[in-house]
Design an enzyme around this catalytic site. Structure first.
Site, PDB file in Angstrom:
ATOM      1  N   GLU A   1       0.885  -1.185  -0.048  1.00  0.00           N
ATOM      2  CA  GLU A   1       0.069   0.127  -0.128  1.00  0.00           C
ATOM      3  C   GLU A   1       0.808   1.312   0.110  1.00  0.00           C
ATOM      4  OE1 GLU A   1      -3.209  -0.537   3.095  1.00  0.00           O
ATOM      5  OE2 GLU A   1      -4.097  -1.862   1.730  1.00  0.00           O
TER       6      GLU A   1
ATOM      7  N   ASP B   1      -4.720  -0.811  11.696  1.00  0.00           N
ATOM      8  CA  ASP B   1      -5.526  -2.179  11.353  1.00  0.00           C
ATOM      9  C   ASP B   1      -4.372  -3.176  11.381  1.00  0.00           C
ATOM     10  OD1 ASP B   1      -7.092  -3.969  10.013  1.00  0.00           O
ATOM     11  OD2 ASP B   1      -7.073  -3.035   8.459  1.00  0.00           O
TER      12      ASP B   1
ATOM     13  N   HIS C   1      -9.664   1.827   0.094  1.00  0.00           N
ATOM     14  CA  HIS C   1      -9.022   1.053  -1.097  1.00  0.00           C
ATOM     15  C   HIS C   1      -8.916  -0.349  -0.742  1.00  0.00           C
ATOM     16  CE1 HIS C   1      -4.716   1.215   0.491  1.00  0.00           C
ATOM     17  NE2 HIS C   1      -5.652   1.223   1.476  1.00  0.00           N
TER      18      HIS C   1
END
Ligand code: PGA
Ligand code: ZN
Length: 426
Positions: free
Chosen positions: A203, A241, A363
């Protein structure tokens, strides 16, 4: 009446095949491209792949492309429609499976997104103002930049998947994006100075060889200060996360930097982290099937920080409603391809609003340069978007779209929307 629909196979940011879908109406056309996750929830809509080992190791999507060009094209162009909800419902019915596996959720979501773009275009309004929910007011979201990658996105010793920075107190989205980019640059310098790799994860965040999440948090805090920003709710806050489903063993324990934790141990480790660092939000702190752990986490921290359900809720209205009944989390992550259509995504957001749950638009780790989710976040006014690091084309496409929307519509407010969890600043 739509006059054409066609798809082709393209590559995503990991170099794996995905779909590009174009719908047309006379001389007008609109295209959408489809993202793909790596740390997926078990109940996500099924992504159809060819399983032909001779092409892309089995990951080809020619079957899904074919279905768009035949069955879905026939369906879409056969008659006129009253709106997107009508079309999405017809695609779901045509698929006929619970998990969208016959036609493929990747095919269906591509068509749904392309049609939404087309309808906005036909109405001569920007996509963000076309995408809205009951009672929602458009607003520019706080970007959550994933600047340190671990877990399934980096394959280092770091078990937590995402360490994000959230410029909660920025005055405008442009200032927020600038802050994100400056902290990212400061973090790069800091890592290099300390002899760490500055290689990147999926990412776009850095992927140094760290093991303890607390060490990663310490670096992040330092980078925020190095960049000249206050760390905290009145400056730049941190979001996590961990994607805990990925480090929970079959015996139900969690393995974090080689230490075995019961659910309660892990909850207490989060409690300590929230004490020591300016963490404002934790997503998937517990594994998707650890209901007791989720309830314990929510009881401990649910009135102090945002707790976001991703793998457990999979953008599904019924699952979010059940979570609310069971006091699990206080917000939901929203991913279009997890449920499979734009209509159902908007329904999931409405259910969140009904239950006072926050929403963070997201995303996937496998992305394209499609910027649909930036418009979605602005349109529904949820106040939060995560789209990776402030670097790499497929990530900045979303943040750049926010900058364009802000320039086009300077009247839009910026910031976290009212949620069940209130951010107490100052
Ligand atoms: P994924 O990760 O796109 O690989 O599923 C994103 C997330 O877990 O939020
Ligand atoms: Zn997640």
């Amino acid at each position: 009446q739509f006059t054409g629909l066609r798809a082709c196979e393209i590559l995503d940011s990991r170099g794996r095949p995905t779909l590009s879908v174009t719908v047309s109406h006379g001389s007008r056309s609109a295209t959408a491209t489809v993202p793909s996750g790596a740390s997926t929830g078990r109940s996500e809509a099924h992504e159809r792949r060819d399983a032909d080992p001779a092409r892309y190791g089995g990951a080809g999507v020619l079957g899904a492309v074919d279905t768009v060009n035949s069955e879905l094209r026939q369906l879409l162009c056969a008659r006129s429609w009253t709106g997107l909800a009508d079309i999405d419902a017809a695609m779901i019915e045509l698929d006929g499976t619970e998990d969208r596996s016959r036609i493929g959720a990747n095919a269906i979501v591509g068509v749904s997104m392309a049609v939404a773009r087309m309808l906005a275009d036909a109405g001569e309004v920007p996509l963000w103002s076309w995408l809205h929910v009951q009672g929602g007011r458009p607003r520019l979201p706080v970007p959550h930049f994933n600047v340190l990658n671990g877990g399934a996105h980096a394959h280092t010793g770091l078990d937590f998947q995402e360490f994000l920075i959230a410029p909660l107190a920025a005055a405008t989205v442009a200032e927020a994006i600038r802050a994100g980019a400056e902290v990212y640059a400061a973090l790069r310098t800091l890592l290099a100075d300390r002899g760490h790799s500055v290689g990147l994860g999926d990412e776009g965040g850095f992927a140094p060889e760290l093991t303890r999440p607390e060490d990663a948090l310490q670096l992040l805090l330092r980078a925020i200060e190095d960049a000249g920003y206050p760390a905290g709710l009145d400056g730049i806050a941190i979001a996590l996360d961990p994607a805990a489903s990925q480090f929970r063993g079959p015996d139900g324990t969690y393995l974090v930097n080689e230490h075995r934790h019961s659910s309660s141990d892990l909850v207490q480790r989060y409690v300590q982290m929230v004490r020591d660092f300016p963490i404002w939000s934790i997503e998937d702190g517990m594994a998707e099937d650890d209901l007791a752990g989720w309830r314990e986490l929510t009881a401990e921290l649910g009135d102090r920080i945002q707790l976001v359900g991703d793998d457990n809720f999979v953008t599904t209205a019924a699952r979010i409603a059940r979570g609310a009944k069971l006091a699990v989390a206080n917000a939901a992550l929203i991913k279009l391809n997890q449920i499979g259509t734009v209509t159902e995504t908007l329904e999931a957001i409405e259910i969140c609003r009904e239950h006072g749950y926050g929403q963070m638009i997201s995303h996937r780790s496998g992305e394209t340069t499609d910027d649909f989710i930036a418009d979605l976040a602005v349109g529904v006014g949820c106040g939060q978007l995560k789209a990776g690091a402030p670097a790499r084309g497929e990530r900045v496409a979303k943040y750049n779209r926010l900058l364009q929307i802000a320039a086009d519509a300077p009247e839009l407010p910026y910031g976290i929307a009212e949620t069940a969890f209130t951010v107490h600043t100052g």
